[in-house]
Motif scaffolding. Structure first.
Motif, PDB file in Angstrom:
ATOM      1  N   SER A 186     -16.427 -17.390  20.258  1.00 49.79           N
ATOM      2  CA  SER A 186     -16.581 -16.023  19.748  1.00 49.79           C
ATOM      3  C   SER A 186     -15.825 -15.028  20.626  1.00 49.79           C
ATOM      4  O   SER A 186     -15.216 -14.075  20.121  1.00 49.79           O
TER       5      SER A 186
ATOM      6  N   PHE B 107     -17.235 -11.710  14.986  1.00 54.05           N
ATOM      7  CA  PHE B 107     -17.389 -12.505  16.201  1.00 54.05           C
ATOM      8  C   PHE B 107     -18.462 -11.959  17.136  1.00 54.05           C
ATOM      9  O   PHE B 107     -19.098 -12.726  17.868  1.00 54.05           O
TER      10      PHE B 107
ATOM     11  N   ALA C  52     -12.727  -8.321  12.634  1.00 56.21           N
ATOM     12  CA  ALA C  52     -12.871  -9.426  13.587  1.00 56.21           C
ATOM     13  C   ALA C  52     -13.958  -9.131  14.616  1.00 56.21           C
ATOM     14  O   ALA C  52     -14.743 -10.021  14.989  1.00 56.21           O
TER      15      ALA C  52
ATOM     16  N   GLY D 123     -12.257 -14.989  19.714  1.00 52.64           N
ATOM     17  CA  GLY D 123     -12.063 -14.198  18.505  1.00 52.64           C
ATOM     18  C   GLY D 123     -12.091 -12.705  18.800  1.00 52.64           C
ATOM     19  O   GLY D 123     -11.272 -11.937  18.271  1.00 52.64           O
TER      20      GLY D 123
END
Length: 421
Positions: free
Chosen positions: A113, A96, A92, A116
């Motif tokens: 973003s 992001f 992740a 995230g």
């Protein structure tokens, strides 16, 4: 060591990879915090005046999303292991961070973003004590947790110190705010690199454990019930609610605090000095805690030292005759605050794992982080309301709360594991 329990050198490679992943997670948290006023100019026209989704929200989102993801992240780590938990966080972070850097000109994409990235953070931070228990013997665990905490501080120092060098932070400049896109892309590439390294190096556990405790754990939800049934853990949760919340709020609002003191340029030095003190403290005090086999004593030292640091930062403008003098007082106070409050973190995490045993380590640590994110979010929100009008009031409240933590820490008992060989 017997044939059953053994310490492996590879533990240092695992810790180093975790160090990198933790550091970049903190860089991503505070990309905009030390240059908040310049960032507001860079994104002018994209932010609705008075909206909750503003520049300060970028840092606040880490605390907000942590509240949602903390328990699920701890469940994944405890149930499926640190490799899967950290793997989720690393992937992740890679995705992001790159999106945030590539589309840095769009405020809404940056916000999405950041959310995230915030969701990835608890998969990383909640794994500290779980990783140290799997890979390190008891005599090294506070030190290993201190190194992991050091990674957080190094990441924040980079964000606080390097960001103002990349972004134009001079209010009188015609290019005020320029460089934001370059900064985010640079950090995105660094984050992706650290994430890939962690995926390649971090393993679940060594062939044989470093101690017996790894194999005797309660189930996830039984562990939570055990945690809340321990008096020392309840006190520690209150201490982290105040101390970690205070640290999160000051880190998120460091530019606004500088403005309150009278510093016009977003140079980030208050944050840098606070983190520099934390780096030194996180190296020294956890090692001393391991060496002298004392947890409570060093928690008392940390929280007693936090009081003058908070007071000096709060009253800096009244302790000197002019802005320059007040700034010097603030810098010294921030160093003191960082040295003590940020050293308390790794010692407190390890103390929690020991007094709440056999509850899973990521559960005890996750709860400490959880309560600190709640208070940090509330404190940051109050400090940023109506153009930071309540910031002085909240800083005064911090002084009172610091005294309360000093009283509460005296009520703790020593870790029962400190008597072990």
């Amino acid at each position: 060591m017997s044939d059953t329990f053994r310490v492996y050198r590879y533990r240092w490679a695992v810790l180093a990879a975790f160090f990198l992943l933790t550091a970049v997670s903190q860089i991503q948290w505070l990309t905009h915090a030390p240059v908040a006023r310049a960032a507001a100019v860079f994104y002018s026209g994209q932010i609705t005046e008075g909206s909750f989704i503003n520049i300060d929200f970028i840092a606040m989102s880490y605390m907000l999303i942590f509240l949602i993801m903390c328990i699920p992240a701890s469940y994944v780590i405890d149930t499926y292991g640190i490799r899967k938990g950290l793997g989720i966080g690393a992937v992740a972070m890679i995705v992001f961070a790159l999106v945030k850097g590539i589309f840095a000109d769009s405020f809404m994409i940056v916000v999405v973003s950041q959310i995230g990235l915030a969701a990835a953070q608890p998969f990383i931070l909640n794994a500290v004590t779980a990783l140290t228990v799997r890979w390190f013997p008891l005599r090294e665990r506070a030190m290993a947790a201190g190194i992991a905490a050091l990674a957080q501080y190094i990441g924040i120092i980079i964000a606080m110190g390097l960001t103002p060098l990349i972004v134009d932070t001079s209010p009188d400049s015609a290019t005020y705010g320029a460089g934001m896109d370059s900064m985010l892309l640079t950090y995105g590439l660094i984050t992706a690199g650290a994430g890939i390294i962690s995926l390649l190096i971090i393993r679940e556990k060594p062939p044989t454990p470093p101690s017996e405790s790894e194999y005797r754990h309660l189930k996830f939800f039984d562990g939570f019930r055990h945690i809340f049934g321990r008096k020392d853990m309840v006190i520690l949760l209150i201490l982290f609610f105040i101390g970690l919340g205070l640290f999160n709020a000051v880190s998120s609002m460091v530019d606004a605090i500088a403005g309150y003191i009278g510093v016009d340029d977003s140079n980030g030095m208050i944050g840098v000095l606070m983190l520099a003190g934390g780096v030194i403290g996180a190296v020294i005090l956890p090692i001393l805690s391991d060496t002298f086999r004392k947890r409570k004593l060093f928690l008392v030292i940390c929280l007693s030292g936090m009081v003058p640091g908070v007071a000096g930062l709060t009253f800096a403008r009244y302790l000197s005759s002019g802005p320059e003098g007040a700034y010097i007082v603030a810098l010294v106070s921030s160093f003191i605050l960082g040295f003590f409050i940020m050293s308390a973190g790794p010692i407190g995490f390890q103390y929690a794992a020991e007094v709440s045993y056999p509850a899973p380590e990521s559960s005890s640590q996750g709860m400490l982080l959880f309560v600190g994110q709640i208070s940090g979010l509330v404190f940051t929100y109050l400090m940023s309301r109506r153009g930071n009008v309540y910031l002085p009031l909240v800083m005064n409240i911090f002084v009172v709360l610091a005294f309360i933590t000093f009283i509460l820490v005296l009520l703790l008992k020593e870790s029962p594991m400190m008597g072990e060989a």
